[in-house]
Design an enzyme around this catalytic site. Structure first.
Site, PDB file in Angstrom:
ATOM      1  N   LYS A 197       0.869  -1.181   0.000  1.00 25.50           N
ATOM      2  CA  LYS A 197       0.000   0.000   0.000  1.00 25.50           C
ATOM      3  C   LYS A 197       0.903   1.228   0.000  1.00 25.50           C
ATOM      4  O   LYS A 197       1.920   1.254   0.700  1.00 25.50           O
ATOM      5  CB  LYS A 197      -0.872  -0.026   1.261  1.00 25.50           C
ATOM      6  CG  LYS A 197      -1.904   1.090   1.341  1.00 25.50           C
ATOM      7  CD  LYS A 197      -2.751   0.937   2.611  1.00 25.50           C
ATOM      8  CE  LYS A 197      -3.922   1.910   2.608  1.00 25.50           C
ATOM      9  NZ  LYS A 197      -4.767   1.754   3.819  1.00 25.50           N
TER      10      LYS A 197
ATOM     11  N   SER B  28      -9.657   1.586   2.663  1.00 26.29           N
ATOM     12  CA  SER B  28      -8.807   2.387   1.808  1.00 26.29           C
ATOM     13  C   SER B  28      -7.732   1.590   1.074  1.00 26.29           C
ATOM     14  O   SER B  28      -7.156   2.103   0.116  1.00 26.29           O
ATOM     15  CB  SER B  28      -8.138   3.475   2.656  1.00 26.29           C
ATOM     16  OG  SER B  28      -7.265   2.898   3.600  1.00 26.29           O
TER      17      SER B  28
ATOM     18  N   SER C 246      -9.979  -0.645   6.919  1.00 26.03           N
ATOM     19  CA  SER C 246      -9.358  -0.482   5.598  1.00 26.03           C
ATOM     20  C   SER C 246      -8.633  -1.711   5.047  1.00 26.03           C
ATOM     21  O   SER C 246      -8.168  -1.692   3.911  1.00 26.03           O
ATOM     22  CB  SER C 246      -8.382   0.690   5.616  1.00 26.03           C
ATOM     23  OG  SER C 246      -9.088   1.906   5.550  1.00 26.03           O
TER      24      SER C 246
END
Lengths: 468, 103
Positions: free
Chosen positions: A81, A156, A180
């Site tokens: 990420k 996210s 997330s």
């Protein structure tokens, strides 16, 4: 070539010379290129991946079967990420503010995974600063759900989950501040772990809300989730919340009990989700797990507590972006970051602190007490991950409060600092993945892994990827 | 109902060092009011005997020896690598003081 789907398949293939690590990188890079429309990656780090792959191929030639002892994750491609600092590779946090930021050091998790033999395939798209439940708040455009490109992949950690679901990487990392990791895992049909707060170092990861942030990952089986966790967890000396010694005695009870909290099956939850979670609990029952009805009475307040505590901490953490030492000026913040900074500043400002922030911290204690009472009776709790399966792109993006409500079932675990494992389970009528989460007491990951493996065994579970 | 006013939004934006357009002020006014109203449901909960929780580790005063770990320090060059604005090895920051003109 058919790509392997698990760590075991990858490493066996490498040892048996079915393919080399360089072949694997070739194939993943080709798939990333072919699936560019998913918008899963912000930066692809092929030069570094090839360099690492050549080294792994040399190591396998030299060490043979012994490779795994020194490099437990040798040959495993990982997509980070874009919140994880990677020395020499651009790290944006999904925000234009950091569009050109190249870190001078790597986060602890990146260092640990690289030392374990992982190959860095790239940096994945995410809601800017990890603010969002759909991936649509990224300043680099939304990521698409590989099962149906009209739908969001969840957020996210949107690009990370898609890289695993669409087989653009074997594993991926994420962060989970309010869901997330678990929500996108569930929207895309993969496994996702939100570890106990304080299990994995946050050093070198862009901070969102510091009392809630936990650092986890995505994979296609519980076994792989566990293998990665065994590498990433533990003290590094740079994150004062991390404790190492909690996992030494991991004795799993012979007969486990799972609690079903009535407050999670409420009006507004999608019928297919409810049925799926209850069906999953029946799968556990058949394996000999005892099901217990429980109550977590303050559940309905969790999201309100979260949307006070989280923006308050966000406003503090994002205060450091002044455009002086790195990155662009504050005018480059997107709307969602501005909203959260202002909301947080408001609840902390003179005259409102007691009414909002202090109140939220007190109700947070009530939520923790609920869990403590429940864990006297049960070893884990099963709940839905989100009230619906993946929703359509654009469906909630103009209404922040509606988007925030996607978090109602995941935020409690962050407020209580407890671990949660999202497990995929079937598909809805539209063909979108369904799933559930198991949460346990602090440092009970071994119990969650034991349950995940029981579940897989009961279903004779085989990893699936989206056909893209 | 806790409705935020235009001046609330402007005040908060100033505290947070954010500059907003008038359109954004209007938009954030209604969006933030909606969220603040939603979270006001916490007033229902009796917390008169409840301690506040700020973190969940139970740890207190985590310390380490006061030693410099050179392996973990950025060099001056590395520390400055993220900015285009530096001068003699220092960060260039916006001025906060002005030269006196009365002397």
């Amino acid at each position: 070539m058919g790509l392997p789907l698990t760590i075991k398949e990858t490493q066996e293939g490498l040892l048996q010379k079915k393919f080399s690590a360089v072949d694997l990188v070739d194939e993943y890079i080709a798939r990333i290129e072919k699936n560019k429309d998913l918008n899963a990656f912000i930066t692809v780090s092929q030069d570094i991946a090839y360099k690492q792959a050549k080294r792994i191929d040399d190591l396998v030639s030299d060490l043979g079967d012994e490779t795994v002892k020194k490099y437990p994750l040798f040959g495993i491609t990982v997509a980070y990420k874009d919140l994880f600092l990677t020395e020499g590779i651009r790290t944006t946090a999904g925000s234009k503010i950091l569009e050109t930021y190249i870190p001078a050091y790597s986060s602890t998790v990146v260092k640990k995974l690289e030392s374990a033999g992982c190959l860095t395939i790239g940096k994945t798209n995410c809601d800017a600063w990890a603010h969002g439940a759909s991936g649509e708040n990224s300043d680099f455009g939304p990521t698409k759900n590989p099962w149906n490109k009209k739908y969001v992949p969840g957020g996210s950690s949107s690009g990370s989950v898609v890289s695993v679901a669409a087989n653009l990487s074997l594993i991926a990392t994420g962060t989970d501040t309010g869901g997330s990791i678990r929500e996108p895992a569930s929207f895309c049909g993969v496994f996702g772990l939100k570890p106990t707060y304080g299990a994995v170092s946050r050093y070198g990861i862009v901070a969102m809300a510091s009392s809630l942030d936990s650092v986890g990952h995505f994979a296609r089986t519980t076994e792989d989730i566990e293998k990665i966790f065994n590498i990433t967890k533990g003290e590094d000396g740079y994150d004062g919340t991390v404790v190492s010694n909690k996992y030494k005695e991991s004795s799993i009870k012979p007969r486990l009990r799972i609690g079903i909290p009535k407050e999670y099956f409420i009006e507004g939850i999608d019928n297919e989700i409810e049925k799926s979670v209850l069906a999953a609990s029946q799968v556990f029952k058949k394996t000999g797990v005892e099901l217990v009805d429980i109550s977590l009475p303050h559940t309905k307040y969790a999201n309100s507590v979260y949307y006070i505590v989280q923006p308050a901490e966000v406003s503090s953490n994002l205060g450091r972006y002044d455009g002086i030492r790195y990155g662009y000026e504050r005018s480059a913040f997107g709307d969602e970051a501005k909203r959260r900074i202002m909301l947080g500043t408001y609840v902390l400002s003179a005259g409102y602190y007691d009414a909002y922030y202090l109140k939220a911290m007190k109700v947070r204690s009530k939520i923790i007490e609920d869990f403590e009472t429940a864990f006297d009776k049960v070893d884990a709790i099963i709940t839905p991950v989100s009230p619906t399966a993946a929703f359509k792109l654009g469906e909630k993006s103009s209404d922040p409060l509606k988007m925030y409500l996607a978090d109602i079932f995941t935020v409690s675990a962050n407020l209580a600092g407890i671990p949660g494992l999202a497990i995929p389970f079937g598909f809805n009528k539209t063909g979108l993945p369904l799933g559930f989460q198991l949460v346990g007491q602090r440092f009970s990951e071994p119990t969650l892994f034991a349950l995940g493996k029981l579940f897989q065994k009961a279903l004779d579970y085989k990893p699936v990827i989206a056909y893209v | 109902m806790a409705n935020l006013s235009k001046s609330d939004i402007e005040h908060v934006a100033k505290l947070a060092k954010l500059s907003l357009t008038s359109g954004q002020v209007e938009k954030f006014k209604s969006q933030l009011s909606e969220v603040v109203n939603y979270v006001s449901q916490l007033n229902e909960v009796d917390t008169s005997d409840t301690q506040a929780t700020s973190q969940t580790t139970g740890l207190e005063n985590v310390k380490r020896d006061d030693e410099i770990k050179t392996g973990n320090c950025l060099s001056q060059e590395q520390a400055l690598s993220g900015t285009g604005k530096n001068h003699n090895g220092y960060f260039v920051v916006p001025g906060i003081l002005e030269e006196r003109t009365d002397k």
